[in-house]
Write an enzyme that holds these catalytic residues in place. Sequence first.
Site, mmCIF file in Angstrom:
data_model
loop_
_atom_site.group_PDB
_atom_site.id
_atom_site.type_symbol
_atom_site.label_atom_id
_atom_site.label_comp_id
_atom_site.label_asym_id
_atom_site.label_seq_id
_atom_site.Cartn_x
_atom_site.Cartn_y
_atom_site.Cartn_z
ATOM 1 N N ASP A 1 -0.272 5.174 0.863
ATOM 2 C CA ASP A 1 -0.589 6.094 1.956
ATOM 3 C C ASP A 1 -0.609 5.364 3.290
ATOM 4 O OD1 ASP A 1 -1.299 8.735 0.599
ATOM 5 O OD2 ASP A 1 -2.585 7.350 -0.494
ATOM 6 N N ASP B 1 -1.306 -0.774 6.008
ATOM 7 C CA ASP B 1 -1.609 -0.173 7.314
ATOM 8 C C ASP B 1 -3.084 -0.300 7.664
ATOM 9 O OD1 ASP B 1 -2.224 1.788 5.187
ATOM 10 O OD2 ASP B 1 -2.808 3.054 6.884
ATOM 11 N N ASP C 1 0.864 -1.172 0.000
ATOM 12 C CA ASP C 1 0.000 0.000 0.000
ATOM 13 C C ASP C 1 0.909 1.233 0.000
ATOM 14 O OD1 ASP C 1 -2.421 1.544 0.350
ATOM 15 O OD2 ASP C 1 -1.804 1.806 2.440
#
Length: 318
Positions: free
Chosen positions: A34, A250, A32
């Site tokens: 961001d 995250d 990922d």
Amino acid sequence: MSTYKQTCTNLLELSNSKVTEWLASFDTVITDCDGVLWIYGNALEGSVDVMNQFKAMGKKIYFCTNNSTKTRAELLKKGLELGFRITEEGIISTAHATAAYLKQRKFDKRVYVIGSEGITQELDKVGIKHTQCGPDPMQGPLGEFMAKHLKLDSDIGAVVVGFDENFSFPKMMKAASYLNDPKCLFVATNTDERFPMPNMVVPGSGSFVKAIQTCSERTPTVIGKPNPAICESLLNPKKIDPARTLMIGDRANTDILLGFNCGFQTLLVGSGIHHLSDVDQWRKSKDPEDKKLIPDVYLPKLGDLLPAIVNSQTGGSY
């Protein structure tokens, strides 16, 4: 199968040899962006070095984002400016994947887009016609709007919904009206609910998707994480071996769940949405769906892995 399957093992608590062994267990890294590599356009400490070290070790590298506001070219430019050694082919974005999804299905009508130019530019690249992005405000009371201003096009064959800061009542009304035709496709770039920020919450694409889903009484095809469709270009041609692929994220309900759905190994980093306290709750939960959110391994941030990578290459200690 990973030795640490859904154990949320903290890599910082493992011995040097165990971490080195773990590093050797995957050939491909899908991450990922961001909250893992960068936040608000700034690279997180150590993330550039870790990803570049992975590449130097011969691992295949892919950046996978649910952000539909950017084209692959724009994401490439951002990554290169931050120092990541990546190529456009190594970027998987929902805007590009949505365009590819329609192109592969020989879609030949026009798309009603609720979203940004990231989507429309990717549609342009594959020759798919579409409506334009931008504001579509309510003009007068509802009765007046419906009588004088509401215009529906006859050539719309799909409704695509992504992040749209100009989301409005007229857009929801038009989308649901088009979707009243069962032949009209309903495609969502992703269903991220929101973006938590200090002292406020920014609605994510999922908020708009859910509104249209409720109004239209239709269920969308979701392109983005955690749907394996986002990795269709890697899985179908068998470019990667799922068992030897690491998914880093995250957000557990998109990144880690994608890893579970695809049979990847998973690493949760605590630099974004979800943390160890969330994992503890999922462990206690009796809902089997919550169990799917538990990652194999954990790190406070991706940069914490750098000493271990250096150690694995030098045979030293960290």
